[in-house]
Design a protein around this motif. Structure first.
Motif, PDB file in Angstrom:
ATOM      1  N   PRO A  16       0.835  -1.210   0.000  1.00 32.05           N
ATOM      2  CA  PRO A  16       0.000   0.000   0.000  1.00 32.05           C
ATOM      3  C   PRO A  16       0.866   1.256   0.000  1.00 32.05           C
ATOM      4  O   PRO A  16       1.989   1.261   0.504  1.00 32.05           O
ATOM      5  CB  PRO A  16      -0.812  -0.139   1.289  1.00 32.05           C
ATOM      6  CG  PRO A  16      -0.007  -1.028   2.162  1.00 32.05           C
ATOM      7  CD  PRO A  16       0.715  -1.967   1.259  1.00 32.05           C
ATOM      8  N   GLU A  17       0.342   2.310  -0.597  1.00 29.93           N
ATOM      9  CA  GLU A  17       1.044   3.590  -0.643  1.00 29.93           C
ATOM     10  C   GLU A  17       0.629   4.430   0.558  1.00 29.93           C
ATOM     11  O   GLU A  17      -0.557   4.590   0.838  1.00 29.93           O
ATOM     12  CB  GLU A  17       0.722   4.331  -1.943  1.00 29.93           C
ATOM     13  CG  GLU A  17       1.228   3.628  -3.198  1.00 29.93           C
ATOM     14  CD  GLU A  17       2.751   3.582  -3.264  1.00 29.93           C
ATOM     15  OE1 GLU A  17       3.384   4.520  -2.735  1.00 29.93           O
ATOM     16  OE2 GLU A  17       3.300   2.615  -3.825  1.00 29.93           O
ATOM     17  N   LEU A  18       1.621   4.970   1.268  1.00 30.02           N
ATOM     18  CA  LEU A  18       1.359   5.828   2.424  1.00 30.02           C
ATOM     19  C   LEU A  18       1.744   7.249   2.064  1.00 30.02           C
ATOM     20  O   LEU A  18       2.892   7.540   1.733  1.00 30.02           O
ATOM     21  CB  LEU A  18       2.169   5.353   3.641  1.00 30.02           C
ATOM     22  CG  LEU A  18       2.047   6.210   4.902  1.00 30.02           C
ATOM     23  CD1 LEU A  18       0.603   6.228   5.394  1.00 30.02           C
ATOM     24  CD2 LEU A  18       2.973   5.703   5.993  1.00 30.02           C
ATOM     25  N   GLU A  19       0.744   8.138   2.109  1.00 31.39           N
ATOM     26  CA  GLU A  19       0.991   9.535   1.783  1.00 31.39           C
ATOM     27  C   GLU A  19       1.981  10.131   2.793  1.00 31.39           C
ATOM     28  O   GLU A  19       1.798  10.002   4.005  1.00 31.39           O
ATOM     29  CB  GLU A  19      -0.328  10.307   1.793  1.00 31.39           C
ATOM     30  CG  GLU A  19      -0.202  11.731   1.285  1.00 31.39           C
ATOM     31  CD  GLU A  19      -1.542  12.447   1.212  1.00 31.39           C
ATOM     32  OE1 GLU A  19      -1.564  13.615   0.808  1.00 31.39           O
ATOM     33  OE2 GLU A  19      -2.557  11.811   1.579  1.00 31.39           O
TER      34      GLU A  19
ATOM     35  N   THR B  84      -3.875  -4.786   6.468  1.00 25.91           N
ATOM     36  CA  THR B  84      -4.530  -4.189   7.634  1.00 25.91           C
ATOM     37  C   THR B  84      -4.439  -2.666   7.544  1.00 25.91           C
ATOM     38  O   THR B  84      -3.821  -2.114   6.633  1.00 25.91           O
ATOM     39  CB  THR B  84      -3.872  -4.698   8.935  1.00 25.91           C
ATOM     40  OG1 THR B  84      -2.449  -4.459   8.868  1.00 25.91           O
ATOM     41  CG2 THR B  84      -4.126  -6.187   9.116  1.00 25.91           C
ATOM     42  N   GLN B  85      -5.045  -1.966   8.505  1.00 27.31           N
ATOM     43  CA  GLN B  85      -5.190  -0.512   8.465  1.00 27.31           C
ATOM     44  C   GLN B  85      -3.837   0.202   8.382  1.00 27.31           C
ATOM     45  O   GLN B  85      -2.921  -0.062   9.153  1.00 27.31           O
ATOM     46  CB  GLN B  85      -5.946  -0.041   9.718  1.00 27.31           C
ATOM     47  CG  GLN B  85      -6.192   1.449   9.774  1.00 27.31           C
ATOM     48  CD  GLN B  85      -7.169   1.904   8.708  1.00 27.31           C
ATOM     49  OE1 GLN B  85      -8.180   1.254   8.461  1.00 27.31           O
ATOM     50  NE2 GLN B  85      -6.871   3.003   8.067  1.00 27.31           N
ATOM     51  N   LEU B  86      -3.729   1.126   7.419  1.00 28.77           N
ATOM     52  CA  LEU B  86      -2.519   1.926   7.271  1.00 28.77           C
ATOM     53  C   LEU B  86      -2.454   3.007   8.350  1.00 28.77           C
ATOM     54  O   LEU B  86      -3.487   3.532   8.776  1.00 28.77           O
ATOM     55  CB  LEU B  86      -2.513   2.622   5.910  1.00 28.77           C
ATOM     56  CG  LEU B  86      -1.832   1.933   4.725  1.00 28.77           C
ATOM     57  CD1 LEU B  86      -2.095   2.733   3.463  1.00 28.77           C
ATOM     58  CD2 LEU B  86      -0.338   1.817   4.945  1.00 28.77           C
ATOM     59  N   PRO B  87      -1.231   3.380   8.801  1.00 25.91           N
ATOM     60  CA  PRO B  87      -1.116   4.552   9.669  1.00 25.91           C
ATOM     61  C   PRO B  87      -1.256   5.828   8.842  1.00 25.91           C
ATOM     62  O   PRO B  87      -1.460   5.769   7.625  1.00 25.91           O
ATOM     63  CB  PRO B  87       0.295   4.404  10.250  1.00 25.91           C
ATOM     64  CG  PRO B  87       1.057   3.676   9.188  1.00 25.91           C
ATOM     65  CD  PRO B  87       0.064   2.732   8.558  1.00 25.91           C
ATOM     66  N   LYS B  88      -1.123   6.979   9.482  1.00 24.11           N
ATOM     67  CA  LYS B  88      -1.159   8.265   8.792  1.00 24.11           C
ATOM     68  C   LYS B  88       0.093   9.047   9.142  1.00 24.11           C
ATOM     69  O   LYS B  88       0.602   8.959  10.267  1.00 24.11           O
ATOM     70  CB  LYS B  88      -2.395   9.068   9.190  1.00 24.11           C
ATOM     71  CG  LYS B  88      -3.700   8.486   8.691  1.00 24.11           C
ATOM     72  CD  LYS B  88      -4.870   9.389   9.069  1.00 24.11           C
ATOM     73  CE  LYS B  88      -6.188   8.822   8.557  1.00 24.11           C
ATOM     74  NZ  LYS B  88      -7.329   9.687   8.936  1.00 24.11           N
ATOM     75  N   CYS B  89       0.589   9.816   8.178  1.00 22.30           N
ATOM     76  CA  CYS B  89       1.717  10.710   8.406  1.00 22.30           C
ATOM     77  C   CYS B  89       1.191  12.143   8.356  1.00 22.30           C
ATOM     78  O   CYS B  89       0.764  12.618   7.288  1.00 22.30           O
ATOM     79  CB  CYS B  89       2.810  10.499   7.352  1.00 22.30           C
ATOM     80  SG  CYS B  89       3.687   8.917   7.540  1.00 22.30           S
ATOM     81  N   ILE B  90       1.215  12.802   9.518  1.00 25.06           N
ATOM     82  CA  ILE B  90       0.674  14.150   9.641  1.00 25.06           C
ATOM     83  C   ILE B  90       1.835  15.130   9.776  1.00 25.06           C
ATOM     84  O   ILE B  90       2.788  14.901  10.537  1.00 25.06           O
ATOM     85  CB  ILE B  90      -0.251  14.265  10.876  1.00 25.06           C
ATOM     86  CG1 ILE B  90      -1.315  13.169  10.855  1.00 25.06           C
ATOM     87  CG2 ILE B  90      -0.889  15.642  10.944  1.00 25.06           C
ATOM     88  CD1 ILE B  90      -2.285  13.267   9.709  1.00 25.06           C
ATOM     89  N   ALA B  91       1.766  16.239   9.027  1.00 26.94           N
ATOM     90  CA  ALA B  91       2.794  17.279   9.148  1.00 26.94           C
ATOM     91  C   ALA B  91       2.846  17.783  10.586  1.00 26.94           C
ATOM     92  O   ALA B  91       1.815  18.010  11.209  1.00 26.94           O
ATOM     93  CB  ALA B  91       2.501  18.424   8.180  1.00 26.94           C
ATOM     94  N   ARG B  92       4.066  17.931  11.104  1.00 28.12           N
ATOM     95  CA  ARG B  92       4.215  18.301  12.507  1.00 28.12           C
ATOM     96  C   ARG B  92       3.559  19.638  12.831  1.00 28.12           C
ATOM     97  O   ARG B  92       3.037  19.833  13.930  1.00 28.12           O
ATOM     98  CB  ARG B  92       5.704  18.336  12.869  1.00 28.12           C
ATOM     99  CG  ARG B  92       6.324  16.946  12.920  1.00 28.12           C
ATOM    100  CD  ARG B  92       7.816  16.986  13.103  1.00 28.12           C
ATOM    101  NE  ARG B  92       8.389  15.642  12.972  1.00 28.12           N
ATOM    102  CZ  ARG B  92       9.671  15.412  12.741  1.00 28.12           C
ATOM    103  NH1 ARG B  92      10.515  16.420  12.613  1.00 28.12           N
ATOM    104  NH2 ARG B  92      10.109  14.163  12.637  1.00 28.12           N
ATOM    105  N   ASN B  93       3.588  20.545  11.879  1.00 26.68           N
ATOM    106  CA  ASN B  93       2.967  21.847  12.136  1.00 26.68           C
ATOM    107  C   ASN B  93       1.443  21.807  11.998  1.00 26.68           C
ATOM    108  O   ASN B  93       0.774  22.807  12.185  1.00 26.68           O
ATOM    109  CB  ASN B  93       3.549  22.908  11.206  1.00 26.68           C
ATOM    110  CG  ASN B  93       3.337  22.570   9.730  1.00 26.68           C
ATOM    111  OD1 ASN B  93       2.799  21.517   9.406  1.00 26.68           O
ATOM    112  ND2 ASN B  93       3.765  23.446   8.846  1.00 26.68           N
ATOM    113  N   LYS B  94       0.912  20.623  11.650  1.00 26.92           N
ATOM    114  CA  LYS B  94      -0.545  20.476  11.536  1.00 26.92           C
ATOM    115  C   LYS B  94      -1.113  19.506  12.566  1.00 26.92           C
ATOM    116  O   LYS B  94      -2.307  19.192  12.528  1.00 26.92           O
ATOM    117  CB  LYS B  94      -0.918  20.013  10.125  1.00 26.92           C
ATOM    118  CG  LYS B  94      -0.665  21.062   9.059  1.00 26.92           C
ATOM    119  CD  LYS B  94      -1.181  20.605   7.695  1.00 26.92           C
ATOM    120  CE  LYS B  94      -0.952  21.690   6.651  1.00 26.92           C
ATOM    121  NZ  LYS B  94      -1.460  21.270   5.308  1.00 26.92           N
TER     122      LYS B  94
END
Length: 671
Positions: A448-451, A492-502
């Protein structure tokens, strides 16, 4: 048209004819051959017309003269040939004038009983750009003054070709083939002015087996439908209570029949496996009891047959009950009832200082109590090392000895799927049975591709149980589990990568006792709070704007299910381990048994739900049911084999002139 003439005088009063010249002629909608820039006197040119235009003269060769091109070339619309006037004539004296140019008119006369479009016997026919007008020069004239077997007209009335009228036939008569109009055609009236006797059908012409005509009229004209009804307890071949037949030239269209039938019965606490409001003689109707109910014979399904006197039985499903199990004298069971229904849980404890050997609770299922009740003893034994699991392993480091009631957990190797309880327990010196790890063929192809994230692993495909670990790119924080696992062909469920400033901040809750001067908390901040008069300390972490776990002091009791049941005809799973809400166990049926419904059961609200069933042995079938005027077709039947393995599909085909009543013509060998 421009013509250039050049004359050179050689002597007074004479000229040299050979020195005459002509420029190329311009012919609208025409072309010339040969094509030159200048022509001399006596030169000849041939022209032809294009674009559906035609020369105005028969001669298409022209000559260069002192007066110009002769004869003058011209292309015009196609001339008209001598007309062939059907049912009329044009004098032969005009033939030398043909072909006639556009606009030319000629006088013509129609034959007897025919008139021109203007309703006269003579008229002009004109050559137009599209041909002769009128296109139909002479129209038929029809007189109506007599109608055989019908109403006559005392005054003759004239109709012209293409016009129609409605005749009035005497009662019991009509135009042939049920027609209602007579039309004047080129050959006269169609159909002829004659009414024929109408074909009628009578009730007395036919006898309806087990039925009767439901309408008052006793005679029906041609093409009229008559409705009939079946007697109570009977139906047409397609299961209806009524039908229609049509009066035709040869009589009634069909011989109506009503067959013995049964109405759809009422079902109490059961579901029918077939649609329809009516069933024919010998039809078998299967039904399935609702969860928690069983037939009078203790089964979860049954069947009835439509017989001459109605259904063979009344389909009734009774509520399934579990009687009080036989218990050890030192066992205490709650709650205490006279009878227990499906889903009821019975909990156990031992008197005095006795130790429980077995489950702490059991559940009532459609097949009875499961697992077996525990016993009580004054002495329990330890267990040695837990057994090895084929194609699997323990999740913890092995110890030398394990106390009574100690649990250990297993996982299957990649490419293997677990069936049964993943936990086993030490029960008075013995371990409960191991689960089974079976090969799982499904794979996950592309990772899977993780943004805003990436994984170092790269493979063409991943097998069941294999995992991929993700990382976030610089400046991003991961929310959720960092790895995903291929489980039965899906990730299974992918994690998320959130910008630190967001990353979102968490608000301060009233219960938070630490950090008294902070109103907001950053991602990954930890807090402490207390409950129950400050005697119970709890922790929580801010995860992207949400507290995990949720901050509250409400008494949250996690629902616990009894040890999972030993389902009849499934692999042995006599575990004594309790499971929490949301946990699932996958079941494996014994060889030659079929899994019905889901293969997983779930602990929900303190009881096991969606409990699978292992039903009907996959035994081979003998010859299929034979049907009248039909036969089955398959490769096996063509070889004359007498045994059909589970899963065999046969097709029924009908003899010529017969059709299948059911929507599907296939049957399958299944249990």
């Amino acid at each position: 048209m421009w013509i250039l003439l050049s004359v050179i005088l050689i002597g007074w009063g004479s000229c040299a004819y050979g020195q005459v010249t002509c420029t190329p002629p311009y012919i609208q909608n025409g072309i010339i051959r040969p094509k030159k820039s200048t022509y001399r006197g006596e030169d000849l040119v041939t022209y032809e017309c294009i674009n559906n235009f035609y020369p105005t003269t028969r001669e298409t060769t022209i000559k260069c003269t002192m007066a110009g091109w002769e004869p003058s070339p011209r292309c015009s619309f196609k001339p008209c040939e001598f007309p062939n006037i059907t049912h009329g004539y044009l004098s032969d004296k005009y033939k030398p004038e043909f072909p006639a140019p556009v606009g030319k008119r000629y006088f013509y006369i129609c034959h007897e009983n025919f008139v021109t479009p203007s309703k006269r016997i003579w008229e002009y026919i004109e050559c137009t750009e599209t041909g002769w007008k009128p296109e139909v020069p002479c129209l038929r004239k029809c007189l109506f003054n007599y109608l055989e077997n019908g109403k006559r007209s005392w005054i003759s009335k004239t109709y012209f070709q293409g016009e129609s009228m409605i005749p009035e036939c005497n009662p019991g008569f009509s135009l042939p083939n049920g027609q209602t109009l007579m039309t004047c055609t080129e050959n006269g009236w169609s159909p002829p002015p004659k009414c024929i006797q109408i074909k009628t059908c009578s009730h007395s012409d036919i006898e309806i087996q087990n039925g009767f005509f439901s309408e008052a009229p006793t005679h029906y004209p041609l093409n009229k439908q008559a409705q009939y009804k079946c007697k109570p307890g009977f139906a047409t071949a397609n299961g209806e209570t009524s039908g229609t037949i049509t009066c035709q030239q040869t009589g009634w269209s069909a011989q109506p029949k009503c067959f013995k039938s049964c109405d759809r019965p009422g079902f109490e606490n059961a579901l029918i496996k077939r649609i329809g409001a009516r069933f024919m003689l010998n039809d078998q109707l299967e039904y399935q009891c609702k969860p928690g109910y069983e037939t009078k014979t203790g089964r979860t399904s049954g069947s009835i047959v439509c017989e001459q006197n109605g259904w063979s039985d009344q389909p009734v499903c009774l509520e399934k009950v579990c009687t009080v199990p036989k218990l050890d004298e030192n066992i205490l069971a709650t709650p205490s009832k006279e009878k227990y229904t499906i889903g009821d849980v019975l909990k156990f404890s031992c008197r005095n200082k006795f130790e429980r050997v077995g489950p702490d609770s059991i559940q009532c299922y459609h097949f009875g109590w499961s697992p077996n009740p525990p016993t009580c003893t004054d002495h329990v034994k330890r267990c040695g090392s837990p057994p090895s699991l084929l194609n699997g392993r323990l999740t913890e480091v092995e110890r030398e000895a394990y106390e009574h009631s100690t649990m250990v957990e297993y996982v299957c190797d990649p490419q293997f799927l677990m069936k049964g309880s993943r936990k086993i327990q030490c029960v008075d010196g013995n371990w409960t049975p191991l689960p089974i790890c079976i090969a799982e063929q499904s794979t996950c192809r592309d990772k899977p591709e993780l943004e805003n994230g990436f994984a170092d692993s790269s493979a063409p495909l991943y097998y069941h149980g294999e995992s991929i670990e993700f990382k976030c790119t610089d400046g991003f924080t991961m929310i959720g589990e960092k790895s995903v696992t291929c489980f039965r062909g899906r990730w299974t469920q992918l994690p998320k990568c959130i910008a630190r400033n967001k990353l979102k901040m968490c608000r301060k809750e009233k219960l938070i006792s630490s950090h008294p001067f902070k109103n907001k908390f950053n991602h990954n901040d930890n807090v402490i709070y207390t409950c129950n008069s400050k005697s119970e300390i709890k922790f929580s972490t801010c995860i992207n704007g949400n507290w995990d776990p949720e901050i509250n002091c409400k008494g949250q009791t996690i629902q616990v299910c009894p040890p999972p049941p030993q389902i009849p005809n499934s692999q042995i799973m006599t575990t004594t381990v309790n499971y929490r809400d949301g946990e699932r166990i996958s079941i494996l049926c014994q060889e030659n048994y079929l899994m019905q419904e889901s293969e997983e059961m779930e602990c929900k609200n303190g009881t096991w739900q969606s409990v699978p069933r292992c039903v009907g042995q996959k035994l081979p079938f003998s010859q299929p049911l034979q049907i009248e005027h039909g036969s089955t077709t398959s490769a096996r039947s063509s070889l004359g084999l007498e045994i059909y393995p589970h899963g065999t599909i046969l097709n029924y085909t009908c003899q010529a002139g017969f059709k299948i009543f059911e929507e599907d013509n296939m049957i399958t060998c299944s249990s």
